[in-house]
Design a protein around this motif. Structure first.
Motif, PDB file in Angstrom:
ATOM      1  N   ALA A  21       0.832  -1.207   0.000  1.00 36.42           N
ATOM      2  CA  ALA A  21       0.000   0.000   0.000  1.00 36.42           C
ATOM      3  C   ALA A  21       0.862   1.250   0.000  1.00 36.42           C
ATOM      4  O   ALA A  21       0.554   2.241  -0.681  1.00 36.42           O
ATOM      5  CB  ALA A  21      -0.938  -0.012   1.215  1.00 36.42           C
ATOM      6  N   ASN A  22       1.952   1.225   0.747  1.00 34.62           N
ATOM      7  CA  ASN A  22       2.862   2.378   0.770  1.00 34.62           C
ATOM      8  C   ASN A  22       3.501   2.593  -0.593  1.00 34.62           C
ATOM      9  O   ASN A  22       3.719   3.733  -1.022  1.00 34.62           O
ATOM     10  CB  ASN A  22       3.945   2.170   1.830  1.00 34.62           C
ATOM     11  CG  ASN A  22       3.513   2.694   3.187  1.00 34.62           C
ATOM     12  OD1 ASN A  22       2.720   3.633   3.277  1.00 34.62           O
ATOM     13  ND2 ASN A  22       4.020   2.080   4.244  1.00 34.62           N
ATOM     14  N   ILE A  23       3.815   1.498  -1.275  1.00 31.63           N
ATOM     15  CA  ILE A  23       4.447   1.620  -2.590  1.00 31.63           C
ATOM     16  C   ILE A  23       3.470   2.150  -3.631  1.00 31.63           C
ATOM     17  O   ILE A  23       3.784   3.070  -4.389  1.00 31.63           O
ATOM     18  CB  ILE A  23       5.006   0.248  -3.038  1.00 31.63           C
ATOM     19  CG1 ILE A  23       6.218  -0.122  -2.173  1.00 31.63           C
ATOM     20  CG2 ILE A  23       5.418   0.284  -4.517  1.00 31.63           C
ATOM     21  CD1 ILE A  23       6.748  -1.512  -2.433  1.00 31.63           C
TER      22      ILE A  23
ATOM     23  N   ALA B 227       6.424   3.128  -8.423  1.00 32.22           N
ATOM     24  CA  ALA B 227       6.312   1.708  -8.068  1.00 32.22           C
ATOM     25  C   ALA B 227       6.976   0.828  -9.114  1.00 32.22           C
ATOM     26  O   ALA B 227       7.680  -0.142  -8.775  1.00 32.22           O
ATOM     27  CB  ALA B 227       4.835   1.334  -7.930  1.00 32.22           C
ATOM     28  N   SER B 228       6.791   1.177 -10.396  1.00 30.97           N
ATOM     29  CA  SER B 228       7.443   0.402 -11.461  1.00 30.97           C
ATOM     30  C   SER B 228       8.951   0.530 -11.383  1.00 30.97           C
ATOM     31  O   SER B 228       9.690  -0.448 -11.587  1.00 30.97           O
ATOM     32  CB  SER B 228       6.950   0.880 -12.829  1.00 30.97           C
ATOM     33  OG  SER B 228       5.571   0.664 -12.957  1.00 30.97           O
ATOM     34  N   ASN B 229       9.439   1.742 -11.107  1.00 29.99           N
ATOM     35  CA  ASN B 229      10.881   1.945 -10.977  1.00 29.99           C
ATOM     36  C   ASN B 229      11.482   1.142  -9.821  1.00 29.99           C
ATOM     37  O   ASN B 229      12.673   0.808  -9.827  1.00 29.99           O
ATOM     38  CB  ASN B 229      11.194   3.431 -10.789  1.00 29.99           C
ATOM     39  CG  ASN B 229      10.903   4.239 -12.041  1.00 29.99           C
ATOM     40  OD1 ASN B 229      10.829   3.685 -13.149  1.00 29.99           O
ATOM     41  ND2 ASN B 229      10.720   5.537 -11.878  1.00 29.99           N
ATOM     42  N   LEU B 230      10.661   0.848  -8.837  1.00 30.40           N
ATOM     43  CA  LEU B 230      11.122   0.042  -7.696  1.00 30.40           C
ATOM     44  C   LEU B 230      11.039  -1.466  -7.989  1.00 30.40           C
ATOM     45  O   LEU B 230      11.317  -2.287  -7.115  1.00 30.40           O
ATOM     46  CB  LEU B 230      10.279   0.364  -6.461  1.00 30.40           C
ATOM     47  CG  LEU B 230      10.471   1.771  -5.872  1.00 30.40           C
ATOM     48  CD1 LEU B 230       9.449   2.040  -4.775  1.00 30.40           C
ATOM     49  CD2 LEU B 230      11.893   1.922  -5.313  1.00 30.40           C
ATOM     50  N   GLY B 231      10.614  -1.799  -9.214  1.00 24.36           N
ATOM     51  CA  GLY B 231      10.556  -3.210  -9.606  1.00 24.36           C
ATOM     52  C   GLY B 231       9.270  -3.917  -9.225  1.00 24.36           C
ATOM     53  O   GLY B 231       9.214  -5.154  -9.249  1.00 24.36           O
ATOM     54  N   GLU B 232       8.240  -3.162  -8.886  1.00 27.98           N
ATOM     55  CA  GLU B 232       6.984  -3.769  -8.461  1.00 27.98           C
ATOM     56  C   GLU B 232       6.027  -3.923  -9.654  1.00 27.98           C
ATOM     57  O   GLU B 232       6.032  -3.099 -10.576  1.00 27.98           O
ATOM     58  CB  GLU B 232       6.310  -2.897  -7.391  1.00 27.98           C
ATOM     59  CG  GLU B 232       7.129  -2.736  -6.123  1.00 27.98           C
ATOM     60  CD  GLU B 232       7.166  -4.009  -5.292  1.00 27.98           C
ATOM     61  OE1 GLU B 232       6.332  -4.914  -5.540  1.00 27.98           O
ATOM     62  OE2 GLU B 232       8.023  -4.095  -4.392  1.00 27.98           O
TER      63      GLU B 232
END
Length: 329
Positions: free
Chosen positions: A214-216, A224-229
């Protein structure tokens, strides 16, 4: 560090406030029961027999049910707001509640021999409504706040039509359904409590595992995509969880509006947007708010028992208009 400690203290104080409010609520009613009698009944079983019956069979189940439902809907609203990136998202405004209610009403009025399937029907109805809202609101650039609300209005209108049609077709079975449609906890005892409690515990546990996601997702799709999610996967999982919590609440006591909108907003003002604190805060505050609404409904206009859903609509409607004006959506 100071903000973290403050948020933790606010959550703890809210939990304690909810517990104190629960004790007071158990004592209030046509028969007043002192706090000392309540505590002795619960912890030592040494109270008067009449008071023990009132507490164990009538008031304690109702108080616990109000707190559980309030926590469920508040968590559902907080998760939907993260998923949709929309501070106005709420199980009621996005059609989840009315979709679940329409499916439950089909069983209650048209096929009462299958009442054991009411929780499943509520979940399916909520999913269908949420899916339609997503489909209508989705754009290549994401989901805009305005299209979410407009889509929710359309789905609510559609489900409202289904509910209206059912009430006309089965008007001879309507009295019990009317109380349920307005979100009433009247005459809800241990059976309703035992029905919703296992589902609620599962939902709460999954919600706390979802805090990081939820935080992401609240940071936005690009981040979020840049974090690999996998953004879509997170969105679907959190939505399923939010619909599940809202649907089991509808199955238990009917339609309760605005708790999922008002409570996360209040929680955000008190502890900020970090779901590590926002989620438990919403849970505790949701329990407290619906408990107060239910206690007010059964005591302010006694012997009338005003459904909590009506009181929340009276409170939540003006608050929603205030948010619309303040945020200029």
């Amino acid at each position: 560090m100071i903000k973290t400690s403050r948020s933790r203290i606010v959550v703890i104080v809210t939990v304690i406030s909810a517990l104190v409010a629960a004790i007071i609520a158990i004592g209030l009613g046509s028969v007043f029961i002192p706090v000392s009698d309540i505590l002795s009944t619960i912890f030592s079983s040494s109270s008067k027999a009449v008071n023990a019956t009132i507490i164990w069979d009538i008031r304690l189940p109702r108080v616990l049910l109000a707190m559980i439902i309030g926590a469920n809907i508040a968590i559902s609203g907080a998760l939907l707001q993260a998923v949709m990136g929309n501070p106005l998202a709420d199980p009621g405004l996005t059609g989840v509640t009315s979709g679940a209610a329409a499916c439950v009403l089909v069983i209650m009025l048209a096929a009462p021999q299958y009442t054991q399937f009411i929780p499943i029907a509520a979940f399916v109805g909520g999913l269908i409504a949420a899916g339609i809202v997503y489909a209508l609101a989705w754009r290549r650039t994401g989901i805009s706040p305005v299209t979410i609300i407009l889509s929710g209005v359309a789905v609510n209108a559609l489900c409202g039509g289904v509910i209206g049609l059912l009430t006309i077709m089965y008007s001879d079975r309507l009295p019990a359904a009317v109380q349920w449609l307005n979100g009433s906890l009247a005459a809800k005892g241990n059976n309703a409590l035992m029905m919703v409690l296992p589902y609620a515990i599962v939902g709460w546990i999954l919600s706390f595992f979802a805090i990081r996601k939820a935080n992401i997702i609240r940071l936005g799709d690009q981040v979020a995509s840049n974090l690999g999610e996998n953004v879509n996967q997170i969105r679907i999982l959190l939505s399923l969880l939010a619909v599940f919590l809202a649907a089991i609440s509808v199955a238990a006591i009917g339609m309760i509006g605005f708790v999922g909108l008002v409570v996360p907003h209040m929680a955000r003002m008190l502890v900020g947007s970090d779901y590590k604190y926002l989620l438990p805060m919403s849970m505790a505050l949701g329990a407290l708010v619906l408990l107060i609404a239910d206690t007010g409904g059964r005591t302010l206009f006694a012997p009338l028992d005003i459904p909590s859903g009506i009181l929340m609509a009276v409170i939540g409607g003006p608050y929603f208009l205030y948010l619309m004006r303040k945020k200029a959506f």
